[in-house]
Design a protein around this motif. Structure first.
Motif: not given
Length: 260
Positions: A257, A259-260
């Motif tokens: 996923s 990273k935000k």
């Protein structure tokens, strides 16, 4: 034969541009590799060199004990199975054939049957059809198959010649989740067939249990290589994909996923 494949200081240039830079990479017996990288990272170039369609600008290549420059490449290619979406260019031939004819043609490395097919060849094709759970399609025209069914049939076709190396070049591209998982399950059949698997992908979740090692590429250079549990981590994948990522493992399979 200890090494299945060896690249030693391999570089490749095209029109003055360096596409691959000093690639050092070995595949040993009983290893099954995934190759990951962005578009333009050099994945296809490595495959083209491995199969003898490109010759390195510098460095040494040995495949299945055959040193390039001292071997018969057409004969060597008979030992290497190759499944890629690029095979769609033969659709003008395959659209007229049944699934049995498509699979048995793998014995002769041709699309279309131009040589006599023995009863033993037809029996082997039938066995592969059943192993790949394609029996319900017997007698059907290849052009009527779904994309997932076509990929499974092409993998079965590649195994007709008992290749020592089987390259799957983004075999799940364009497939839905169900079709993708049906293709990934076939890695067990490939390994059980004593082929050394080389699996090219953008997606780490396709690195299933049977894949033992991973090669990471970025701009024609190796970021990392080795056992998958050492190479598939957030730091190295961030460098490979040029975006901050997180990695989690479930049932010996990695998932990524951003990273935000």
């Amino acid at each position: 034969m200890e090494k299945v494949l060896s690249f030693k200081d391999v570089s490749w240039r095209r029109e003055g541009q360096e596409i691959l830079t000093e690639i050092n990479w070995d595949i040993h017996q009983n290893e099954h590799w995934a190759i990951l990288g962005l578009n333009g990272s050099g994945k296809t170039s490595i495959l083209n060199i491995m199969t003898g369609y490109h010759f390195p600008t510098s460095g040494d290549v040995t495949v299945l004990g055959n040193e390039f420059g001292k071997t018969n490449l057409p004969e060597l290619r008979k030992e290497i199975g190759y499944v890629s979406s690029s095979l769609d260019r033969f659709s003008h031939i395959t659209q007229h054939e049944t699934i049995e004819e498509i699979i048995v043609s793998g014995k002769f490395a041709s699309f279309g049957l131009y040589e006599k097919v023995s009863d033993a060849d037809w029996d082997k094709a039938d066995s592969l059809i059943n192993s790949f759970r394609l029996g319900y399609l017997k007698g059907k025209s290849y052009q009527l198959l779904s994309q997932g069914e076509k990929r499974r049939a092409l993998i079965a076709r590649a195994l007709m010649s008992d290749p020592k190396i089987l390259i799957l070049d983004e075999p799940c591209s364009g497939l839905d989740i169900l079709s993708r998982e049906e293709v990934l399950v076939l890695t067990k059949e490939i390994v059980g067939n004593h082929s050394h698997l080389i699996y090219v992908t953008h997606h780490i979740e396709e690195i299933v249990h049977e894949i033992t090692h991973v090669l990471l590429l970025h701009k024609g250079k190796i970021v990392a290589k080795g056992p998958k549990d050492e190479v598939v981590n957030a730091e190295l994948l961030t460098e490979t994909f040029q975006v901050p990522v997180k990695v989690r493992w479930e049932d010996n399979r990695p998932w990524l996923s951003v990273k935000k």
